[in-house]
Design a protein around this motif. Structure first.
Motif, mmCIF file in Angstrom:
data_model
loop_
_atom_site.group_PDB
_atom_site.id
_atom_site.type_symbol
_atom_site.label_atom_id
_atom_site.label_comp_id
_atom_site.label_asym_id
_atom_site.label_seq_id
_atom_site.Cartn_x
_atom_site.Cartn_y
_atom_site.Cartn_z
ATOM 1 N N ASN A 1 0.468 2.833 -6.009
ATOM 2 C CA ASN A 1 -0.560 2.963 -4.989
ATOM 3 C C ASN A 1 -0.411 1.624 -3.946
ATOM 4 O O ASN A 1 -0.633 1.839 -2.892
ATOM 5 C CB ASN A 1 -1.784 3.276 -5.443
ATOM 6 N N THR B 1 0.528 0.807 0.359
ATOM 7 C CA THR B 1 -0.093 0.419 1.525
ATOM 8 C C THR B 1 0.341 -0.973 1.925
ATOM 9 O O THR B 1 0.121 -1.577 3.129
ATOM 10 C CB THR B 1 -1.704 0.316 1.428
ATOM 11 N N ASN B 2 1.035 -1.753 1.032
ATOM 12 C CA ASN B 2 1.332 -3.129 1.126
ATOM 13 C C ASN B 2 2.947 -3.069 1.594
ATOM 14 O O ASN B 2 3.841 -3.401 0.469
ATOM 15 C CB ASN B 2 1.129 -3.974 0.003
ATOM 16 N N LYS C 1 6.219 -4.082 -0.833
ATOM 17 C CA LYS C 1 6.728 -2.800 -1.208
ATOM 18 C C LYS C 1 7.700 -2.899 -2.341
ATOM 19 O O LYS C 1 7.408 -1.963 -3.205
ATOM 20 C CB LYS C 1 7.239 -2.134 0.127
#
Length: 253
Positions: free
Chosen positions: A93, A97-98, A102
């Motif tokens: 998760n 978002t990062n 990633k």
């Protein structure tokens, strides 16, 4: 015409007496045949009762063994797998978002670290459990994001679910992987499977209808592409995929 013989009934003439005798003879033959059949069945059951009882016992043992295996092996095993699943899912998760980290986060999700299991460990250690099955889905999606398309296909093909959304996303993920490998015919096949699994879901259905239409255009199958795009326009007019659908329909005609 059939003659009904009452108790104490006497035939009126010779012809009627013959008819009654024939009826009695036929009835007797029928009952004799039934008796013979019943006797043969009883004899067969008697002769083979040990085999019959053995088969019944064997079926009962298999059923009870399966239920016991599910209760005392799979369920506890899946509980442990679920506990291990939280760590790789946190990394998965976070990777979504990062974007800067990633790749490293997806690799942590896949392989684990510092004694913590990753998706691959869960699949191997807890094979046969529902959690291991979900780990196959997550691993496939992680590999897809890492652009390791063959690995993504392998894990997503090994995943199966009664949940239509997850199954549609898995098929769609395989379609995306084949598309990136420039195997558009295979991609289209899996987008079709994704559409079928999605049903009328307003998120997944138009998403894969759109991708199927694009793949069909790349394969120069304009009629097929037109069907996919028209379905979006008619059935999912409020979806984001419907925003530029008229242009795609015009291009496909």
């Amino acid at each position: 015409m059939a003659t009904y013989k009452k108790r104490g009934y006497k035939p009126k003439n010779k012809e009627e007496e013959v008819i009654i005798e024939e009826q009695e003879s036929t009835t007797a033959e029928v009952f004799n045949t039934l008796d013979e059949g019943a006797s043969k069945t009883e004899a067969w059951v008697s002769k083979n009762q040990n085999y019959i009882l053995g088969a019944i016992v064997a079926i009962a043992v298999v059923v009870l063994g399966y239920l016991a295996y599910q209760k005392f092996v799979i369920e506890p095993k899946d509980t442990n797998a679920a506990n291990e699943f939280s760590y790789p899912m946190q990394n998965f998760n976070a990777a979504l978002t990062n974007t800067a980290q990633k790749d490293s986060l997806f690799n942590l999700a896949l392989n684990g670290s510092e004694g913590k299991f990753g998706f691959i460990d869960i699949i191997e250690e807890y094979s046969g459990t529902p959690t291991a099955n979900m780990a196959k889905y997550a691993a496939g999606m992680a590999y897809l994001n890492l652009q390791k398309y063959e690995d993504a296909i392998a894990y997503l093909e090994d995943f199966s679910s009664d949940d239509n959304i997850y199954q549609a996303l898995a098929y769609g993920g395989i379609g995306d992987a084949f598309s990136q490998l420039e195997q558009q015919a295979d991609a289209l096949d899996y987008y079709k499977k994704a559409i079928s699994a999605a049903g009328d879901n307003e998120f997944t259905a138009p998403k894969f209808l759109y991708k199927a239409g694009v793949a069909a255009l790349q394969l120069e199958k304009k009629d097929a592409a037109l069907d996919f795009f028209n379905t979006i326009k008619e059935d999912f007019p409020t979806s984001k995929e419907a925003n530029n659908i008229d242009a795609l329909i015009g291009f496909s005609e």
